[in-house]
Design a protein around this motif. Structure first.
Motif, short mmCIF file in Angstrom:
data_model
loop_
_atom_site.label_atom_id
_atom_site.label_comp_id
_atom_site.label_asym_id
_atom_site.label_seq_id
_atom_site.Cartn_x
_atom_site.Cartn_y
_atom_site.Cartn_z
N PRO A 78 -7.33 7.24 12.30
CA PRO A 78 -8.47 8.09 12.66
C PRO A 78 -9.70 7.21 12.91
N PHE A 92 -3.91 -5.86 1.99
CA PHE A 92 -2.50 -5.72 1.65
C PHE A 92 -1.74 -7.00 2.01
N LEU A 99 1.03 -12.98 -3.80
CA LEU A 99 2.04 -12.75 -4.84
C LEU A 99 3.27 -13.63 -4.62
N LYS A 102 2.46 -17.31 -5.36
CA LYS A 102 2.31 -17.56 -6.78
C LYS A 102 3.67 -17.65 -7.45
N PHE A 106 3.95 -22.34 -6.58
CA PHE A 106 2.77 -22.27 -7.44
C PHE A 106 1.69 -23.28 -7.09
N ILE B 7 -7.13 13.00 8.32
CA ILE B 7 -7.65 11.77 7.71
C ILE B 7 -7.21 11.68 6.25
N PHE B 10 -3.51 10.92 6.11
CA PHE B 10 -3.24 9.57 6.58
C PHE B 10 -3.63 8.53 5.54
N ILE B 11 -4.84 8.65 5.03
CA ILE B 11 -5.32 7.67 4.05
C ILE B 11 -4.49 7.74 2.77
N LEU B 14 -1.14 6.07 3.49
CA LEU B 14 -1.28 4.63 3.66
C LEU B 14 -1.53 3.94 2.33
N THR B 15 -2.50 4.46 1.57
CA THR B 15 -2.83 3.80 0.31
C THR B 15 -1.69 3.93 -0.70
N PHE B 17 1.47 4.07 0.02
CA PHE B 17 2.50 3.12 0.44
C PHE B 17 2.11 1.69 0.02
N VAL B 18 0.86 1.35 0.32
CA VAL B 18 0.40 0.00 -0.03
C VAL B 18 0.44 -0.21 -1.53
N VAL B 21 4.14 -0.59 -2.74
CA VAL B 21 4.73 -1.89 -2.42
C VAL B 21 4.12 -2.98 -3.29
N LEU B 22 2.80 -2.96 -3.42
CA LEU B 22 2.15 -4.01 -4.20
C LEU B 22 2.54 -3.95 -5.67
N LEU B 25 6.09 -5.23 -6.04
CA LEU B 25 6.12 -6.68 -5.92
C LEU B 25 5.57 -7.33 -7.18
N PHE B 26 4.45 -6.77 -7.66
CA PHE B 26 3.80 -7.38 -8.80
C PHE B 26 4.70 -7.36 -10.03
N LEU B 29 7.77 -9.63 -9.65
CA LEU B 29 7.55 -11.07 -9.68
C LEU B 29 6.84 -11.54 -10.95
N ILE B 32 8.36 -14.42 -13.08
CA ILE B 32 8.24 -15.74 -12.46
C ILE B 32 6.79 -16.22 -12.54
N HIS B 33 5.85 -15.31 -12.32
CA HIS B 33 4.43 -15.68 -12.41
C HIS B 33 4.10 -16.22 -13.80
N ASN B 36 5.58 -19.64 -14.35
CA ASN B 36 4.80 -20.64 -13.61
C ASN B 36 3.51 -20.96 -14.33
#
Lengths: 235, 249
Positions: A78, A92, A99, A102, A106, B7, B10-11, B14-15, B17-18, B21-22, B25-26, B29, B32-33, B36
């Motif tokens: 939009p 993102f 990520l 890291k 590292f 709107i 959509f927002i 989108l948020t 989904f983001v 995923v984040l 992932l966090f 991982l 491993i983080h 390290n």
């Protein structure tokens, strides 16, 4: 038959137009010297060559892919909230890269983590999303991202070359290719032997400060416009 | 123009989904983080005595080598600001599972009052009857935290070596405290107490050091990071003073 094949792959075409997307931002439409975008980070990270190169590679990745994804979504974004959407995409991508680095690399993450904030706020990323990716196809936007970040990287490397050699007497310090070129072993780099050229040269501390980047950038713009006269009336 | 409903949908999509995923992932991982980070912590401590260890580049060593070197040679102690040594259970009760010096989060400790602070000490016993004490420090640089390790000789006065790290100091300027391999070498041989035994610490001096015993040349164009490092050295080593005195006697 063959025509069909060409058409199917035409979204990945790499003809004259596409080549121009990459070459134009390096000189005629350089993001720093012509569009005057991304000057902030060009002043901040260019005191040495190695961080400049690392920064350029990181920006290349982010600009290319955020251009690509924004372009994919451009028909649905939009227009009232497009900046926020673009920022979400940039942040993102940067976070995903961070990520993974890291976890699996590292030391590189340690080195890059200071640049993360600088990449998200880099005007080139958003400038290209607004000016190009919102109105063009994903493949072209991807190439435009690569072209612009190359143009950005070239200027960064040139500025940092002069700043590092005049300010510290070294080149690529901090990387495996580090060399001490001119000047005597300064108080700053205490262990360098006096084998370099021009041992009378003493480091110019002004070059280490961000103002020096402003001077060098101005000189680059001056030279570029004297050679490339069609730029003079544009901006 | 899109409608407000579009709107919002959509927002939200989108948020979500983001965010999904984040967060996946966090969490995926995180192990491993953490590993390290733990290895880096060991390397960072060992870097301060790199020259004593006879290694050329501790930071480039493999994870297994570092863990072995660290576990074989380093004894960990946790002390408080009165100089008392705390046992494992006492440290665990303060919220650090594991109860070792390496488990302590200095950023958290920095915010506590001095009386409550836990201080990690790493003792290198490579040479017989000649222990080297490594103190861990945390302070604020220009943009974010700076941290350091100061290795003191058996007299707990002479500096053997240091190591510095930072979160986001400016590359090429403040970041030189970590990136310039020669910066940390300038600290060797400095002393933290003056001749009559008063606490002096070590300062980074803008414009060059004048006192060869307690001062080090500052970094050009990094005045504020330098001030942060000086403050970290001043306050950080100070909180160990009681412990240092208790051993010196």
């Amino acid at each position: 038959m063959t025509e069909n094949k060409v058409n199917k792959l035409s979204f990945l075409a790499f003809g004259k137009k596409e080549r121009r997307l990459i070459t134009e931002p390096i000189n005629d439409n350089n993001p720093i010297t012509v569009q005057i975008l991304g000057v902030c980070s060009a002043l901040a990270v260019t005191s040495m060559m190695w961080p400049s190169i690392v920064m350029s590679v990181a920006v290349l990745f982010v600009v290319a892919f955020s251009n690509f994804f924004t372009s994919l979504l451009r028909k649905y974004i939009p227009s009232q909230v497009r900046m926020i959407v673009q920022l979400v995409i940039i942040a993102f991508l940067v976070t995903v890269v961070e990520l993974f680095l890291k976890a699996y690399s590292f030391p590189v993450w340690k080195q890059l983590s200071v640049f993360i904030g600088l990449i998200i706020t880099n005007c080139i990323v958003m400038g290209r999303l607004e000016a190009y990716a919102m109105a063009n196809t994903p493949w072209k936007s991807f190439l435009d991202g690569i072209g612009n970040s190359l143009g950005y990287g070239v200027i960064l490397v040139v500025i940092s070359f002069f700043r590092e050699i005049l300010g510290k007497g070294t080149l690529m310090a901090g990387s495996p290719l580090e060399v001490k070129l001119i000047g005597k072993s300064s108080e700053f780099l205490i262990n360098t032997a006096d084998t370099s050229w021009l041992s009378w040269y003493s480091n110019n501390n002004l070059m280490v400060l961000p103002v020096a980047a402003m001077f060098i950038l101005a000189i680059i713009i001056w030279i570029q416009r004297s050679v490339n006269r069609k730029l003079i009336n544009i901006s | 123009m899109r409608s407000s409903n579009f709107i919002i949908v959509f927002i939200t999509l989108l948020t979500s989904f983001v965010a999904l995923v984040l967060s996946l992932l966090f969490t995926g991982l995180k192990d491993i983080h953490d590993e390290n980070q733990a290895i880096f912590q060991k390397k960072f401590v060992l870097l301060s005595i790199q020259e004593k260890l006879g290694e050329s580049a501790v930071m480039e060593m493999s994870n297994q080598d570092v863990a072995k070197l660290f576990n074989d040679n380093i004894e960990q102690v946790v002390v408080n600001s009165k100089g008392e040594i705390l046992d494992k259970a006492a440290v665990e009760s303060k919220g650090y599972p594991g109860g070792m010096a390496e488990n302590i989060n200095l950023s958290k400790e920095k915010k506590k009052s001095e009386a409550e602070r836990l201080l990690p000490v790493y003792i290198y016993k490579g040479e017989k009857d000649h222990p080297i004490y490594i103190l861990s420090l945390k302070g604020n640089g220009l943009w974010d935290e700076v941290s350091g390790n100061v290795a003191l000789d058996s007299d707990l006065n002479t500096v053997v070596g240091v190591s510095f790290d930072h979160v986001s100091e400016t590359p090429g300027m403040g970041a030189e405290i970590k990136d310039n391999p020669n910066f940390r070498l300038k600290f060797a041989g400095k002393k933290i107490f003056d001749e009559s035994g008063n606490y002096r610490s070590i300062s980074l001096m803008k414009g060059g050091a004048t006192d060869p015993v307690h001062e080090v040349d500052g970094i050009t164009a990094a005045t504020l990071t330098g001030a942060g490092v000086t403050r970290m050295l001043q306050n950080g080593i100070k909180s160990y003073e009681a412990y240092i005195k208790s051993i010196q006697q």
